[in-house]
Design a protein around this motif. Structure first.
Motif, short mmCIF file in Angstrom:
data_model
loop_
_atom_site.label_atom_id
_atom_site.label_comp_id
_atom_site.label_asym_id
_atom_site.label_seq_id
_atom_site.Cartn_x
_atom_site.Cartn_y
_atom_site.Cartn_z
N VAL A 1 0.80 -1.21 0.00
CA VAL A 1 0.00 0.00 0.00
C VAL A 1 0.84 1.27 0.00
O VAL A 1 0.31 2.37 -0.10
CB VAL A 1 -0.95 0.00 1.23
CG1 VAL A 1 -0.18 0.37 2.50
CG2 VAL A 1 -2.13 0.91 1.00
N SER A 2 2.17 1.14 0.12
CA SER A 2 3.04 2.32 0.23
C SER A 2 3.88 2.49 -1.03
O SER A 2 4.97 1.90 -1.15
CB SER A 2 3.95 2.19 1.46
OG SER A 2 3.18 2.12 2.64
N PRO A 3 3.40 3.30 -1.99
CA PRO A 3 4.14 3.47 -3.25
C PRO A 3 5.26 4.49 -3.17
O PRO A 3 5.98 4.70 -4.14
CB PRO A 3 3.05 3.94 -4.21
CG PRO A 3 2.11 4.70 -3.34
CD PRO A 3 2.12 4.01 -2.01
N GLY A 4 5.37 5.18 -2.04
CA GLY A 4 6.38 6.23 -1.90
C GLY A 4 5.76 7.60 -2.03
O GLY A 4 4.56 7.75 -2.26
N ALA B 1 -8.39 2.74 -2.90
CA ALA B 1 -8.59 2.03 -4.16
C ALA B 1 -8.73 0.53 -3.92
O ALA B 1 -9.60 -0.13 -4.52
CB ALA B 1 -7.42 2.31 -5.10
N ASP B 2 -7.90 -0.01 -3.05
CA ASP B 2 -7.98 -1.44 -2.75
C ASP B 2 -9.30 -1.80 -2.08
O ASP B 2 -9.90 -2.85 -2.34
CB ASP B 2 -6.81 -1.86 -1.86
CG ASP B 2 -5.48 -1.86 -2.61
OD1 ASP B 2 -5.50 -1.74 -3.85
OD2 ASP B 2 -4.42 -1.98 -1.95
N TYR B 3 -9.77 -0.90 -1.21
CA TYR B 3 -11.02 -1.17 -0.50
C TYR B 3 -12.20 -1.13 -1.46
O TYR B 3 -13.03 -2.06 -1.49
CB TYR B 3 -11.20 -0.14 0.61
CG TYR B 3 -12.48 -0.30 1.38
CD1 TYR B 3 -12.63 -1.32 2.32
CD2 TYR B 3 -13.56 0.57 1.19
CE1 TYR B 3 -13.81 -1.48 3.04
CE2 TYR B 3 -14.74 0.43 1.89
CZ TYR B 3 -14.86 -0.60 2.81
OH TYR B 3 -16.04 -0.75 3.52
N VAL B 4 -12.29 -0.09 -2.28
CA VAL B 4 -13.42 0.04 -3.21
C VAL B 4 -13.34 -1.00 -4.32
O VAL B 4 -14.35 -1.53 -4.78
CB VAL B 4 -13.46 1.46 -3.80
CG1 VAL B 4 -14.55 1.59 -4.86
CG2 VAL B 4 -13.69 2.49 -2.69
N GLY B 5 -12.12 -1.33 -4.74
CA GLY B 5 -11.92 -2.32 -5.79
C GLY B 5 -11.87 -3.74 -5.29
O GLY B 5 -11.56 -4.67 -6.05
N HIS B 6 -12.17 -3.95 -4.00
CA HIS B 6 -12.18 -5.29 -3.39
C HIS B 6 -10.84 -6.01 -3.60
O HIS B 6 -10.80 -7.20 -3.95
CB HIS B 6 -13.33 -6.13 -3.93
CG HIS B 6 -14.68 -5.51 -3.70
ND1 HIS B 6 -15.29 -5.42 -2.46
CD2 HIS B 6 -15.53 -4.89 -4.57
CE1 HIS B 6 -16.44 -4.81 -2.57
NE2 HIS B 6 -16.63 -4.48 -3.85
N PHE C 1 -10.20 -1.12 -9.92
CA PHE C 1 -10.48 0.25 -9.50
C PHE C 1 -10.05 1.25 -10.57
O PHE C 1 -10.77 2.22 -10.85
CB PHE C 1 -9.76 0.57 -8.18
CG PHE C 1 -10.07 1.94 -7.65
CD1 PHE C 1 -11.23 2.16 -6.93
CD2 PHE C 1 -9.22 3.01 -7.90
CE1 PHE C 1 -11.54 3.42 -6.45
CE2 PHE C 1 -9.51 4.28 -7.42
CZ PHE C 1 -10.68 4.49 -6.69
N ILE C 2 -8.91 1.02 -11.20
CA ILE C 2 -8.45 1.92 -12.26
C ILE C 2 -9.43 1.90 -13.43
O ILE C 2 -9.72 2.94 -14.04
CB ILE C 2 -7.03 1.55 -12.69
CG1 ILE C 2 -6.05 1.83 -11.54
CG2 ILE C 2 -6.62 2.31 -13.95
CD1 ILE C 2 -4.68 1.25 -11.74
N ALA D 1 -4.01 5.67 -14.90
CA ALA D 1 -3.24 4.43 -14.81
C ALA D 1 -2.91 4.07 -13.36
O ALA D 1 -2.45 2.97 -13.09
CB ALA D 1 -1.94 4.55 -15.62
N ARG D 2 -3.15 5.03 -12.44
CA ARG D 2 -2.86 4.82 -11.02
C ARG D 2 -3.91 5.57 -10.20
O ARG D 2 -4.47 6.56 -10.65
CB ARG D 2 -1.48 5.36 -10.64
CG ARG D 2 -0.30 4.78 -11.38
CD ARG D 2 1.00 5.37 -10.82
NE ARG D 2 1.15 5.08 -9.41
CZ ARG D 2 1.90 4.09 -8.93
NH1 ARG D 2 2.57 3.32 -9.76
NH2 ARG D 2 1.99 3.89 -7.63
N PRO D 3 -4.13 5.13 -8.94
CA PRO D 3 -5.07 5.85 -8.08
C PRO D 3 -4.44 6.98 -7.28
O PRO D 3 -5.14 7.76 -6.65
CB PRO D 3 -5.58 4.75 -7.13
CG PRO D 3 -4.43 3.81 -7.02
CD PRO D 3 -3.73 3.82 -8.36
N ASP D 4 -3.10 7.06 -7.28
CA ASP D 4 -2.41 8.04 -6.43
C ASP D 4 -1.87 9.24 -7.20
O ASP D 4 -1.64 10.30 -6.63
CB ASP D 4 -1.27 7.38 -5.66
CG ASP D 4 -0.37 6.52 -6.55
OD1 ASP D 4 -0.25 6.82 -7.76
OD2 ASP D 4 0.20 5.54 -6.04
#
Length: 373
Positions: A82-85, A119-124, A130-131, A149-152
Motif C-alpha cells: 500500500v506504500s508506493p512512496g 482504491a484497494d477497499y473500493v476495488g475489493h 479500481f483503475i 493508470a494509477r489511483p495516487d
C-alpha cells in the motif's frame, strides 16, 4: 391584450468596460483553465485541452469513487503493497482506519498510501479493477482528455488529464459537503495520532480560497485545482506544469485575482423601478408597473446585456397594489441571469355608478360636439 416590449439595455455597471480588454497575466504554467463556476463560463484558457500528467490531482477521482461506493464510517484494513512512496501517512499492513480518515489523508496530506488503500477497499483488493472504474467514471463525466493508470497520481505511462477536465472534476467533487469541509482544512489529526498538513499554500493566505487539490511529480511539475469565492460568484482555476512550488503559488494567485476582476456585482433590476405603464378605463390614470423586488448579481465586465419587459398595454379595473401584471428579464446573450415580477405600484378602484355615468356622459358629449359643424 398583453404585448412583449423589448427594451435593449446596457446595465449601468457595464460602464466599467476598460479593464475587460486586459489579457490574462503571463504565467509559467504549461496549461491553465479559468472558469466561472456559477455559470460554467470559460473566463480564460491556455492549452486547456492539452493532455498532461496531473500528479496528485488524480486523488480527486479516487475520492469521488470512494464516496460513491463506500460509507465514511466504514473500517478499512490496510493490505499489502500500500506504500508506493512519496507523500504518506505511513500506513502499514494490518492498520485499521475509517474511510473518513483515509479520505482526509488523501485530500489534505495528499498521501499516496491513503489513496491506494481506498482504491484497494473500493476495488475489493483488485487495483486494476479500481483503475477501470476511474476511467469509466471519467467517460461518464465527459472528461475527454483524461486517462488514469494509477489511483495516487505518481508518474506512469498513459496517466494524463487536461486543465479543462480537472476543473470539471474538481467542481463535481466539490458538490459533496464532506469534501468542501475537508479541502478547506489546513491541518487535521486522524487515527493513530497521524497529523495531516495541507500542500495548498493559498489556504489562509489568499482571501476566499476554499480548496481544492494540489499535485507534484517530476513529470507533472507543480499543479493545482483551486476554487475562490468572490462577490456573487466562485471562480475555479486549474494550473498544470509549473516549475516550482513558489511559482505555482504566485501564478495561481495572479490567475485567481484576474478571474475575479472580470466581474462586478451590480443592480440589474431596480427595486420599485417603473418598467412599464398600463392604461385603465373610465378616465382613471395609467397604472405604473414596478419591479416587485430588486436583483443584484455578479456580471461580466464589458458584457452587453439585454433587458426584456413583458407587460400589458392595458389592465381591467379594479387593480390592487402589488398585483402582478408582467415580468422584467435580463439576458446575458441567450442566458437568463435575472428576472422579477412587475406589479402595480398603486391600487385603482372600479368606479361607482355615478362616476361611470358621468364618464359616459362626457364621452357622449364630446362625440356630439365632434359632429357639429
Amino acid at each position: 391584450m398583453r404585448i412583449r416590449v423589448l427594451v435593449p439595455a446596457v446595465v449601468a455597471a457595464l460602464a466599467l468596460a476598460a479593464p475587460a480588454v486586459a489579457a490574462p497575466p503571463s504565467v509559467h504554467a504549461r496549461a491553465y483553465f479559468i472558469e466561472n463556476a456559477s455559470t460554467g463560463e470559460t473566463i480564460a484558457a491556455h492549452h486547456a485541452r492539452q493532455r498532461l500528467p496531473m500528479a496528485s490531482i488524480t486523488k480527486l477521482m479516487t475520492v469521488l469513487l470512494t464516496l460513491e461506493h463506500a460509507k465514511l464510517g466504514a473500517t478499512v484494513t490496510v493490505g499489502p503493497g500500500v506504500s508506493p512512496g512519496g507523500s504518506s501517512i505511513y500506513l502499514r499492513q494490518g492498520d485499521r482506519l475509517t474511510v473518513r480518515d483515509l479520505v482526509e489523508g488523501a485530500l489534505i496530506q495528499s498521501a499516496n498510501d491513503a489513496a491506494v488503500a481506498l482504491a484497494d477497499y473500493v476495488g475489493h483488493g483488485d487495483r486494476a479493477r479500481f483503475i477501470a472504474m476511474m476511467n469509466r467514471r471519467a467517460r461518464q463525466l465527459g472528461l475527454r482528455d483524461t486517462h488514469f493508470a494509477r489511483p495516487d497520481g505518481l508518474d506512469a505511462p498513459g496517466h494524463y488529464s487536461s486543465a479543462r477536465d480537472l476543473t470539471l472534476l474538481g467542481r463535481v467533487l466539490m458538490n459533496k459537503p464532506f469534501v468542501r469541509q475537508t479541502v478547506r482544512m489546513r491541518s487535521a489529526t486522524i487515527a493513530g495520532g497521524r497529523h495531516l498538513s495541507t500542500w495548498n499554500d493559498l489556504l489562509g493566505t489568499f482571501p476566499g480560497v476554499i480548496g481544492v487539490k494540489t499535485g507534484h511529480t517530476g513529470n507533472a511539475g507543480w499543479c493545482q485545482v483551486a476554487a475562490v469565492r468572490g462577490p456573487g460568484l466562485t471562480v475555479y482555476t486549474t494550473i498544470l506544469g509549473e516549475p516550482t512550488r513558489s511559482e505555482r503559488n504566485d501564478d495561481l494567485a495572479k490567475l485567481l485575482r484576474w478571474g475575479l476582476s472580470r466581474y462586478r456585482v451590480t443592480t440589474l433590476i431596480g427595486p420599485r423601478r417603473v418598467y412599464a405603464s398600463a392604461r385603465t378605463s373610465f378616465g382613471r390614470g395609467p397604472v405604473k408597473l414596478v419591479a416587485e423586488h430588486g436583483v443584484r448579481t455578479s456580471v461580466r465586465v464589458g458584457r452587453r446585456l439585454r433587458e426584456e419587459v413583458v407587460a400589458p398595454t392595458a389592465v381591467a379595473l379594479p387593480v390592487t397594489r402589488g398585483e402582478q401584471f408582467g415580468t422584467v428579464r435580463i439576458y446575458d446573450r441567450r442566458r437568463l441571469i435575472a428576472s422579477a415580477p412587475l406589479v402595480a405600484a398603486k391600487s385603482a378602484s372600479y368606479p361607482g355608478v355615478a362616476a361611470r355615468a358621468g364618464w359616459y356622459a362626457k364621452r357622449v358629449g364630446k362625440t356630439i360636439r365632434g359632429w357639429l359643424p
